[in-house]
Design a protein around this motif. Structure first.
Motif, PDB file in Angstrom:
ATOM      1  N   LEU A 106       0.838  -1.190   0.000  1.00 38.44           N
ATOM      2  CA  LEU A 106       0.000   0.000   0.000  1.00 38.44           C
ATOM      3  C   LEU A 106       0.880   1.250   0.000  1.00 38.44           C
ATOM      4  CD1 LEU A 106      -2.757  -1.028   2.576  1.00 38.44           C
ATOM      5  CD2 LEU A 106      -2.732  -1.361   0.091  1.00 38.44           C
ATOM      6  N   VAL A 107       0.357   2.329  -0.564  1.00 38.07           N
ATOM      7  CA  VAL A 107       1.096   3.597  -0.604  1.00 38.07           C
ATOM      8  C   VAL A 107       0.885   4.298   0.736  1.00 38.07           C
ATOM      9  CG1 VAL A 107       1.416   5.760  -1.865  1.00 38.07           C
ATOM     10  CG2 VAL A 107       0.638   3.710  -3.092  1.00 38.07           C
ATOM     11  N   PRO A 108       1.967   4.571   1.494  1.00 40.34           N
ATOM     12  CA  PRO A 108       1.825   5.044   2.881  1.00 40.34           C
ATOM     13  C   PRO A 108       1.009   6.317   3.040  1.00 40.34           C
ATOM     14  CG  PRO A 108       4.146   4.649   2.332  1.00 40.34           C
ATOM     15  CD  PRO A 108       3.364   4.423   1.087  1.00 40.34           C
ATOM     16  N   TYR A 109       1.068   7.220   2.043  1.00 43.14           N
ATOM     17  CA  TYR A 109       0.425   8.537   2.208  1.00 43.14           C
ATOM     18  C   TYR A 109      -0.956   8.613   1.550  1.00 43.14           C
ATOM     19  CZ  TYR A 109       2.673   8.917  -2.379  1.00 43.14           C
ATOM     20  OH  TYR A 109       3.085   8.670  -3.659  1.00 43.14           O
ATOM     21  N   LEU A 110      -1.481   7.499   1.075  1.00 45.20           N
ATOM     22  CA  LEU A 110      -2.829   7.496   0.491  1.00 45.20           C
ATOM     23  C   LEU A 110      -3.814   6.841   1.451  1.00 45.20           C
ATOM     24  CD1 LEU A 110      -2.344   6.452  -3.268  1.00 45.20           C
ATOM     25  CD2 LEU A 110      -2.665   8.749  -2.338  1.00 45.20           C
ATOM     26  N   THR A 111      -5.010   7.405   1.524  1.00 47.47           N
ATOM     27  CA  THR A 111      -6.051   6.768   2.335  1.00 47.47           C
ATOM     28  C   THR A 111      -6.460   5.454   1.690  1.00 47.47           C
ATOM     29  OG1 THR A 111      -7.893   7.781   1.128  1.00 47.47           O
ATOM     30  CG2 THR A 111      -6.995   9.016   3.010  1.00 47.47           C
ATOM     31  N   VAL A 112      -7.158   4.633   2.458  1.00 45.93           N
ATOM     32  CA  VAL A 112      -7.620   3.337   1.958  1.00 45.93           C
ATOM     33  C   VAL A 112      -8.443   3.513   0.675  1.00 45.93           C
ATOM     34  CG1 VAL A 112      -9.225   1.461   2.494  1.00 45.93           C
ATOM     35  CG2 VAL A 112      -7.496   2.155   4.174  1.00 45.93           C
ATOM     36  N   ARG A 113      -9.353   4.483   0.663  1.00 44.88           N
ATOM     37  CA  ARG A 113     -10.163   4.718  -0.538  1.00 44.88           C
ATOM     38  C   ARG A 113      -9.284   5.075  -1.738  1.00 44.88           C
ATOM     39  NH1 ARG A 113     -13.097   8.450   1.305  1.00 44.88           N
ATOM     40  NH2 ARG A 113     -15.038   7.343   1.766  1.00 44.88           N
ATOM     41  N   ASP A 114      -8.298   5.942  -1.496  1.00 50.07           N
ATOM     42  CA  ASP A 114      -7.430   6.376  -2.594  1.00 50.07           C
ATOM     43  C   ASP A 114      -6.511   5.266  -3.096  1.00 50.07           C
ATOM     44  OD1 ASP A 114      -8.495   8.889  -2.903  1.00 50.07           O
ATOM     45  OD2 ASP A 114      -7.100   9.859  -1.522  1.00 50.07           O
ATOM     46  N   GLN A 115      -6.206   4.285  -2.251  1.00 50.49           N
ATOM     47  CA  GLN A 115      -5.440   3.115  -2.722  1.00 50.49           C
ATOM     48  C   GLN A 115      -6.192   2.439  -3.871  1.00 50.49           C
ATOM     49  OE1 GLN A 115      -2.456   2.301  -1.199  1.00 50.49           O
ATOM     50  NE2 GLN A 115      -2.686   3.508   0.663  1.00 50.49           N
ATOM     51  N   LEU A 116      -7.521   2.326  -3.687  1.00 55.74           N
ATOM     52  CA  LEU A 116      -8.343   1.663  -4.699  1.00 55.74           C
ATOM     53  C   LEU A 116      -8.500   2.519  -5.948  1.00 55.74           C
ATOM     54  CD1 LEU A 116      -8.956  -0.113  -2.197  1.00 55.74           C
ATOM     55  CD2 LEU A 116     -11.307  -0.277  -3.023  1.00 55.74           C
ATOM     56  N   LEU A 117      -8.585   3.836  -5.742  1.00 58.17           N
ATOM     57  CA  LEU A 117      -8.814   4.735  -6.884  1.00 58.17           C
ATOM     58  C   LEU A 117      -7.550   4.949  -7.709  1.00 58.17           C
ATOM     59  CD1 LEU A 117     -11.101   7.320  -5.095  1.00 58.17           C
ATOM     60  CD2 LEU A 117     -11.792   5.597  -6.769  1.00 58.17           C
ATOM     61  N   LEU A 118      -6.398   4.559  -7.158  1.00 61.22           N
ATOM     62  CA  LEU A 118      -5.140   4.732  -7.878  1.00 61.22           C
ATOM     63  C   LEU A 118      -5.149   3.986  -9.213  1.00 61.22           C
ATOM     64  CD1 LEU A 118      -2.323   5.989  -7.661  1.00 61.22           C
ATOM     65  CD2 LEU A 118      -1.557   3.922  -6.481  1.00 61.22           C
ATOM     66  N   ILE A 119      -5.671   2.766  -9.216  1.00 61.83           N
ATOM     67  CA  ILE A 119      -5.733   1.980 -10.462  1.00 61.83           C
ATOM     68  C   ILE A 119      -6.593   2.709 -11.497  1.00 61.83           C
ATOM     69  CG2 ILE A 119      -6.512  -0.206 -11.481  1.00 61.83           C
ATOM     70  CD1 ILE A 119      -4.143  -0.694  -9.757  1.00 61.83           C
ATOM     71  N   SER A 120      -7.747   3.216 -11.045  1.00 62.78           N
ATOM     72  CA  SER A 120      -8.640   3.942 -11.960  1.00 62.78           C
ATOM     73  C   SER A 120      -7.955   5.187 -12.519  1.00 62.78           C
ATOM     74  CB  SER A 120      -9.927   4.340 -11.238  1.00 62.78           C
ATOM     75  OG  SER A 120     -10.543   3.207 -10.690  1.00 62.78           O
ATOM     76  N   GLU A 121      -7.177   5.849 -11.676  1.00 65.91           N
ATOM     77  CA  GLU A 121      -6.461   7.044 -12.147  1.00 65.91           C
ATOM     78  C   GLU A 121      -5.420   6.684 -13.194  1.00 65.91           C
ATOM     79  OE1 GLU A 121      -4.960   9.388  -8.938  1.00 65.91           O
ATOM     80  OE2 GLU A 121      -6.947  10.089  -8.363  1.00 65.91           O
ATOM     81  N   LEU A 122      -4.737   5.559 -12.985  1.00 65.40           N
ATOM     82  CA  LEU A 122      -3.726   5.130 -13.956  1.00 65.40           C
ATOM     83  C   LEU A 122      -4.369   4.809 -15.306  1.00 65.40           C
ATOM     84  CD1 LEU A 122      -1.545   2.852 -11.650  1.00 65.40           C
ATOM     85  CD2 LEU A 122      -0.855   5.021 -12.672  1.00 65.40           C
ATOM     86  N   ILE A 123      -5.577   4.260 -15.267  1.00 63.01           N
ATOM     87  CA  ILE A 123      -6.290   3.957 -16.511  1.00 63.01           C
ATOM     88  C   ILE A 123      -6.956   5.224 -17.070  1.00 63.01           C
ATOM     89  CG2 ILE A 123      -8.100   2.508 -17.562  1.00 63.01           C
ATOM     90  CD1 ILE A 123      -7.716   0.531 -15.281  1.00 63.01           C
ATOM     91  N   GLY A 124      -7.077   6.261 -16.216  1.00 62.40           N
ATOM     92  CA  GLY A 124      -7.727   7.503 -16.640  1.00 62.40           C
ATOM     93  C   GLY A 124      -9.235   7.454 -16.528  1.00 62.40           C
ATOM     94  N   LYS A 125      -9.733   6.700 -15.530  1.00 61.20           N
ATOM     95  CA  LYS A 125     -11.183   6.510 -15.422  1.00 61.20           C
ATOM     96  C   LYS A 125     -11.740   6.909 -14.063  1.00 61.20           C
ATOM     97  CE  LYS A 125     -11.717   2.680 -18.709  1.00 61.20           C
ATOM     98  NZ  LYS A 125     -11.984   1.251 -18.840  1.00 61.20           N
ATOM     99  N   ARG A 126     -11.066   7.776 -13.331  1.00 59.91           N
ATOM    100  CA  ARG A 126     -11.597   8.149 -12.012  1.00 59.91           C
ATOM    101  C   ARG A 126     -12.792   9.088 -12.191  1.00 59.91           C
ATOM    102  NH1 ARG A 126      -8.818   9.913  -6.335  1.00 59.91           N
ATOM    103  NH2 ARG A 126     -10.674  10.807  -5.423  1.00 59.91           N
ATOM    104  N   ASP A 127     -13.930   8.687 -11.650  1.00 63.63           N
ATOM    105  CA  ASP A 127     -15.130   9.523 -11.676  1.00 63.63           C
ATOM    106  C   ASP A 127     -16.020   9.101 -10.495  1.00 63.63           C
ATOM    107  OD1 ASP A 127     -16.264   7.096 -12.450  1.00 63.63           O
ATOM    108  OD2 ASP A 127     -16.338   7.637 -14.568  1.00 63.63           O
TER     109      ASP A 127
END
Length: 225
Positions: A98-119
């Motif tokens: 896990l990324v130390p400075y990201l919240t639990v929710r943001d850990q999951l949203l990281l993949i979506s951001e990498l794909i460019g699909k965060r909404d």
């Protein structure tokens, strides 16, 4: 009939040349079907890590073919392999990663951001997954506030975020005591079945093998079982 999610066809991985040649995988053929949870066991240096790296599109085979959901990914470019990893494969690592400075929710949203699909839809999906895995109350916490078992549950939730074809787990219980380890593997097995995914777990922990559908042994780069 359930189809193959992952298919190794006569796959070999050879490092080095001439006298320095090492065969890490030797002509392996193996299939994993939808809804199947397969354990990979074997001694250190047997080829398990190489197998998992090829299954995860992190390494290319020296010989043979790898099919993921009927798509031959063997000769894809590195850019295309990155797409495959982001869209079709979920990873659960030994120490949750896990990324130390990201919240639990943001850990999951990281993949979506990498794909460019965060909404809003992906945020809702992240919250639903966390709630489903008993982590809804932890969504705004940082990893340091979580127990080891909770961190691994976050890692499982993260691996499901991109709705992958296959989940690859590398020693997911290594940092946990046996009860928490079993809870994590039971949860993983349940998600695989209920979502009709395929999963491969590399493990040294024989107490977890009864939770798997099939146990495959890798020894000296060859598969048995």
């Amino acid at each position: 009939m359930m189809g193959d999610k992952l298919l190794f066809e006569n796959v070999s991985k050879i490092y080095g040349e001439g006298d320095n040649k090492v065969t890490a995988l030797d002509n392996i053929s193996l299939n994993v079907r939808a809804g199947e949870f397969v354990a990979i066991v074997g001694p250190s240096g047997s080829g398990k890590s190489t197998f998992l790296s090829i299954a995860g599109a992190l390494l290319s085979p020296s010989k043979g073919r790898l099919l993921l959901n009927n798509e031959d990914i063997t000769s894809l470019s590195s850019k295309e392999l990155t797409r495959v990893r982001l869209e079709k494969i979920g990873f659960v690592f030994q120490s949750s990663n896990l990324v130390p400075y990201l919240t639990v929710r943001d850990q999951l949203l990281l993949i979506s951001e990498l794909i460019g699909k965060r909404d809003k839809k992906t945020v809702k999906k992240a919250d639903e997954l966390l709630s489903h895995l008993g982590l809804g109350h932890r969504a705004d916490h940082l990893p340091e506030a979580l127990s080891g078992g909770e961190r691994q549950r976050v890692a499982i939730a993260r691996s499901l975020m991109n709705d992958p074809e296959i989940i690859l787990a590398d020693e997911p219980t290594a940092s946990l005591d046996s009860k928490r380890g079993r809870d994590v593997v039971e949860m993983l097995a349940h998600e695989v079945k209920s979502r009709n995914k395929a999963a491969i777990m590399v493990t040294h922990d024989e107490r977890m093998l009864d939770l798997c559908d099939r146990v495959v042994n890798i020894t000296d780069g060859k598969v048995f079982g």
